[in-house]
Scaffold this motif. Sequence first.
Motif, PDB file in Angstrom:
ATOM      1  N   UNK A  84      18.932  26.982  -0.887  1.00  0.00           N
ATOM      2  CA  UNK A  84      19.951  26.986   0.157  1.00  0.00           C
ATOM      3  C   UNK A  84      19.901  28.296   0.920  1.00  0.00           C
ATOM      4  N   UNK A  85      19.527  28.238   2.183  1.00  0.00           N
ATOM      5  CA  UNK A  85      19.366  29.449   2.992  1.00  0.00           C
ATOM      6  C   UNK A  85      20.583  29.686   3.884  1.00  0.00           C
ATOM      7  N   UNK A  86      20.978  30.955   3.951  1.00  0.00           N
ATOM      8  CA  UNK A  86      22.008  31.399   4.900  1.00  0.00           C
ATOM      9  C   UNK A  86      23.314  30.644   4.731  1.00  0.00           C
ATOM     10  N   UNK A  87      23.693  30.422   3.479  1.00  0.00           N
ATOM     11  CA  UNK A  87      24.999  29.826   3.180  1.00  0.00           C
ATOM     12  C   UNK A  87      26.087  30.878   3.341  1.00  0.00           C
ATOM     13  N   UNK A  88      27.314  30.415   3.502  1.00  0.00           N
ATOM     14  CA  UNK A  88      28.465  31.315   3.464  1.00  0.00           C
ATOM     15  C   UNK A  88      28.734  31.624   1.996  1.00  0.00           C
ATOM     16  N   UNK A  89      28.536  32.860   1.536  1.00  0.00           N
ATOM     17  CA  UNK A  89      28.695  33.161   0.112  1.00  0.00           C
ATOM     18  C   UNK A  89      30.139  33.019  -0.383  1.00  0.00           C
ATOM     19  N   UNK A  90      31.094  32.920   0.546  1.00  0.00           N
ATOM     20  CA  UNK A  90      32.497  32.781   0.159  1.00  0.00           C
ATOM     21  C   UNK A  90      32.975  31.331   0.217  1.00  0.00           C
ATOM     22  N   UNK A  91      32.095  30.407   0.537  1.00  0.00           N
ATOM     23  CA  UNK A  91      32.490  29.003   0.614  1.00  0.00           C
ATOM     24  C   UNK A  91      33.026  28.535  -0.736  1.00  0.00           C
ATOM     25  N   UNK A  92      34.231  27.986  -0.734  1.00  0.00           N
ATOM     26  CA  UNK A  92      34.914  27.652  -1.981  1.00  0.00           C
ATOM     27  C   UNK A  92      34.174  26.592  -2.783  1.00  0.00           C
ATOM     28  N   UNK A 185      25.454  22.727   0.185  1.00  0.00           N
ATOM     29  CA  UNK A 185      24.780  23.753   0.992  1.00  0.00           C
ATOM     30  C   UNK A 185      25.095  23.564   2.465  1.00  0.00           C
ATOM     31  N   UNK A 186      25.039  22.330   2.949  1.00  0.00           N
ATOM     32  CA  UNK A 186      25.362  22.067   4.356  1.00  0.00           C
ATOM     33  C   UNK A 186      26.826  22.376   4.643  1.00  0.00           C
ATOM     34  N   UNK A 187      27.720  22.028   3.720  1.00  0.00           N
ATOM     35  CA  UNK A 187      29.144  22.310   3.919  1.00  0.00           C
ATOM     36  C   UNK A 187      29.400  23.812   3.982  1.00  0.00           C
ATOM     37  N   UNK A 188      28.535  24.596   3.339  1.00  0.00           N
ATOM     38  CA  UNK A 188      28.661  26.052   3.366  1.00  0.00           C
ATOM     39  C   UNK A 188      27.893  26.669   4.527  1.00  0.00           C
ATOM     40  N   UNK A 189      27.457  25.843   5.470  1.00  0.00           N
ATOM     41  CA  UNK A 189      26.758  26.346   6.646  1.00  0.00           C
ATOM     42  C   UNK A 189      25.301  26.680   6.407  1.00  0.00           C
ATOM     43  N   UNK A 190      24.758  26.274   5.258  1.00  0.00           N
ATOM     44  CA  UNK A 190      23.388  26.626   4.912  1.00  0.00           C
ATOM     45  C   UNK A 190      22.384  25.545   5.246  1.00  0.00           C
ATOM     46  N   UNK A 191      21.131  25.843   4.952  1.00  0.00           N
ATOM     47  CA  UNK A 191      20.017  24.947   5.257  1.00  0.00           C
ATOM     48  C   UNK A 191      19.279  24.642   3.949  1.00  0.00           C
ATOM     49  N   UNK A 192      19.247  23.368   3.512  1.00  0.00           N
ATOM     50  CA  UNK A 192      18.655  23.030   2.214  1.00  0.00           C
ATOM     51  C   UNK A 192      17.191  22.606   2.289  1.00  0.00           C
ATOM     52  N   UNK A 193      16.418  23.094   1.326  1.00  0.00           N
ATOM     53  CA  UNK A 193      15.000  22.761   1.177  1.00  0.00           C
ATOM     54  C   UNK A 193      14.753  22.457  -0.296  1.00  0.00           C
ATOM     55  N   UNK A 194      14.046  21.359  -0.589  1.00  0.00           N
ATOM     56  CA  UNK A 194      13.722  21.054  -1.982  1.00  0.00           C
ATOM     57  C   UNK A 194      12.686  22.038  -2.500  1.00  0.00           C
ATOM     58  N   UNK A 195      13.005  22.697  -3.615  1.00  0.00           N
ATOM     59  CA  UNK A 195      12.098  23.679  -4.201  1.00  0.00           C
ATOM     60  C   UNK A 195      10.997  22.986  -4.996  1.00  0.00           C
TER      61      UNK A 195
END
Length: 295
Positions: A84-92, A185-195
């Motif tokens: 998860x890239x560039x997520x909001x680290x404070x997302x509940x 991840x999307x709800x936290x503003x991030x971008x998901x990629x399968x590792x």
Amino acid sequence: MAEPPVHVAADLHTHSTVSDGTDTPAELVGAAARAGLRAFAITDHDSTAGWAEASDAARAAGLILIPGMELSTRVQFSSVHVLGYLVDPLDAGLREETERIRASRLTRAESIVRRIAADYDLTWDDVLAQTTDGSTIGRPHIADALVARGHAATRSEAFAGILHWRAGYAQPHYAPDPLTGIRLIRAAGGVPVLAHPGTRGAEEVLTEERLRRFVDAGLFGLEVDHPENTAASRPRLRALAARLGLAVTGSSDYHGLGKANRIGEYVTDPDVVARLVAEATGARPVLPLAGEPAR
């Protein structure tokens, strides 16, 4: 003034001592710089605790840092992680889930050590000695403790022997399914990629039907260029990415001395990095200090 676009090749998967790497976040920046990278991502397991230290070091070193994490998820009995890239680290929602995962990792690790201790000279203090404050404790730390005690020569040998599931000591920890992880991840503003979706185990459960559901939930890409994806899996994954409209990323999954993977041995194309950054709304890349141009 508008933020300048990030259009550079980047290693999008590295770990620090916050999870199971052997470099501190600042040392990780140094390793990236020595490898000649201009940009990289820090993606510790289920944690953003290394972001601040890595950010300060990256600014000073003139590197671009893409903050991220590797979220633990599971399909049936197979581990299938989501970067998860560039997520909001404070997302509940994301914080609550990662706290649950880390708590389960800790409980699982304690249970594994108790089982091993019945047959080998190993204590929980031995494992703690292999961690730093705030680490997400897991099997790699147990492996390092086994090495320190002389029960294995390397971390890899420990995983192939005492910590292999066939030995009977290991057990799974809690992890959500990838669909939930992608949505978080999307709800936290991030971008998901399968590792590393082409590793043995993950490849067997990642059917095209399942991947289509992930795409519908917001999956951005597949980490195809990765040292642990099987050679046979990569053409299949590229074809799947093309059919499903997914980006293809490249990463080292660097762990310092914890793995043979070399930082920067695989990187992601600048156009893909730019698209990834443009989609994120949770956090922004860390850019070099004024007067310190990106390397």
